[in-house]
Write a protein that holds these residues in place. Structure first.
Motif, PDB file in Angstrom:
ATOM      1  N   ASP A  34       0.858  -1.222  -0.121  1.00  0.00           N
ATOM      2  CA  ASP A  34       0.033  -0.014   0.019  1.00  0.00           C
ATOM      3  C   ASP A  34       0.989   1.239   0.223  1.00  0.00           C
ATOM      4  O   ASP A  34       1.679   1.371   0.825  1.00  0.00           O
ATOM      5  N   ILE A  35       0.631   2.040  -1.097  1.00  0.00           N
ATOM      6  CA  ILE A  35       1.690   3.125  -1.325  1.00  0.00           C
ATOM      7  C   ILE A  35       1.340   4.253   0.061  1.00  0.00           C
ATOM      8  O   ILE A  35       2.178   4.708   0.465  1.00  0.00           O
ATOM      9  N   VAL A  36       0.155   4.587  -0.037  1.00  0.00           N
ATOM     10  CA  VAL A  36      -0.071   5.681   0.996  1.00  0.00           C
ATOM     11  C   VAL A  36       0.067   5.213   2.593  1.00  0.00           C
ATOM     12  O   VAL A  36       0.964   5.973   3.176  1.00  0.00           O
ATOM     13  N   THR A  41       3.252   5.638   7.211  1.00  0.00           N
ATOM     14  CA  THR A  41       3.925   4.830   8.422  1.00  0.00           C
ATOM     15  C   THR A  41       5.707   5.247   8.447  1.00  0.00           C
ATOM     16  O   THR A  41       6.201   5.717   9.353  1.00  0.00           O
ATOM     17  N   ALA A  42       6.221   5.325   7.131  1.00  0.00           N
ATOM     18  CA  ALA A  42       7.572   6.074   7.228  1.00  0.00           C
ATOM     19  C   ALA A  42       7.698   7.416   7.545  1.00  0.00           C
ATOM     20  O   ALA A  42       8.697   7.443   8.328  1.00  0.00           O
ATOM     21  N   LEU A  43       6.722   8.146   7.275  1.00  0.00           N
ATOM     22  CA  LEU A  43       6.810   9.696   7.855  1.00  0.00           C
ATOM     23  C   LEU A  43       6.701   9.721   9.177  1.00  0.00           C
ATOM     24  O   LEU A  43       7.456  10.441   9.969  1.00  0.00           O
ATOM     25  N   LEU A  44       5.639   8.995   9.775  1.00  0.00           N
ATOM     26  CA  LEU A  44       5.591   8.957  11.372  1.00  0.00           C
ATOM     27  C   LEU A  44       6.903   8.366  11.961  1.00  0.00           C
ATOM     28  O   LEU A  44       7.632   8.948  13.078  1.00  0.00           O
ATOM     29  N   SER A  45       7.516   7.377  11.418  1.00  0.00           N
ATOM     30  CA  SER A  45       8.937   6.675  11.956  1.00  0.00           C
ATOM     31  C   SER A  45       9.874   8.035  11.929  1.00  0.00           C
ATOM     32  O   SER A  45      10.645   8.162  12.663  1.00  0.00           O
TER      33      SER A  45
END
Length: 289
Positions: A34-36, A41-45
């Motif tokens: 899932d791209i979004v 998740t990556a941005l939160l991390s």
């Protein structure tokens, strides 16, 4: 509260070591393809390490004014947990940046960098009470997200890189363990309701547009994510899905005068997940150093 209950109320600092290098190897869009959700998740991390380091600094600004011995120990646990969260998310972020998430690299800068020094100077320009109120408000965000992660079977069933799921479950558990620490420090040092609510109202107003723009910009840096129809469909699924559905209503509870994080009883949920993750046969027992 008995002495035993007070002791178990202290946030537990677990020294973790996750294995983001695999096996199995992480796919680029590591959340169910899932791209979004992968970019969200990556941005939160990416945002966690500098954010949590700022939370620690906000509490330490008041270290000499905390006299309650129980609160002192809770603060020590809070600082230890947040430091470990930042450390392990940095390890994941290095992996994500190498996989082609440049915005993560932009967010997760070195603690000794010039950018970090600028942020620390800006923090010091803020009244200490505003800085701490921001931490207390942000902790409400992480509490509400953690609650969703640990109670939603739908979220738990989403296929994703196993080590990322393990990291998120551990992080969510500890967010619930220390959910009221920054808030109680704010109250203990005389923080007023107007500032507490005002800071949260600002955060609340920028949440959806801010996160939406950040995710879009991250996707634009990812050529393999340039699939407008799929991204639009997936974005709608995220807005309507278990992570965000009802989130703004839950966040708005913080705006109520007299609110306290412990109005939400998460004790049994914490006990259940502590057993599942760190009990005798806990799934993450071997990740503790």
């Amino acid at each position: 509260m008995t002495a035993a209950e007070i002791k178990t109320a202290y946030p537990k600092v677990r020294r973790m070591r996750f294995r983001f290098g695999g096996p199995p190897p992480m796919s680029h869009h590591f959340v169910e393809g899932d791209i979004v959700m992968s970019h969200l998740t990556a941005l939160l991390s990416g945002a966690f390490p500098p954010g949590e380091e700022s939370f620690i600094r906000s509490v330490r600004r008041y270290a000499d004014r905390i006299t309650d011995p129980v609160l002192k120990k809770r603060v020590a646990g809070f600082i230890g947990q947040e430091a470990m969260h930042g450390h392990q998310h940095r390890a994941l972020n290095e992996k994500l940046a190498a996989m082609g998430y440049p915005v993560v690299r932009l967010l997760t800068f070195d603690p000794d960098s010039r950018r970090q020094r600028v942020i620390v100077r800006l923090e010091r320009m803020l009244p200490a009470s505003v800085h701490l109120a921001g931490t207390a408000a942000a902790e409400h965000y992480t509490t509400m997200l953690a609650l969703r992660v640990l109670t939603s079977e739908e979220l738990q069933s989403i296929p994703m890189a196993p080590e990322v799921r393990s990291l998120l479950n551990w992080h969510a558990l500890e967010e619930l363990e220390h959910k009221s620490v920054a808030f109680d420090v704010y109250r203990a040092v005389g923080g007023d309701e107007r500032t507490r609510i005002g800071v949260m109202a600002l955060f609340y107003a920028i949440t959806i547009p801010g996160v939406s723009v950040a995710v879009l910009l991250s996707i634009l840096t990812d050529p393999s994510g340039w699939r407008p129809i799929a991204v639009t469909r997936q974005a709608l699924d995220v807005y309507r899905g278990p992570l965000l559905r009802g989130l703004m209503v839950d966040l708005a509870r913080y705006l109520r005068p007299g609110f306290h994080p412990d109005d939400l009883d998460t004790a049994e949920l914490v006990r259940r997940w502590e057993r599942e993750l760190f009990g005798a046969e806990g799934t993450l027992a071997d990740r503790v150093k």
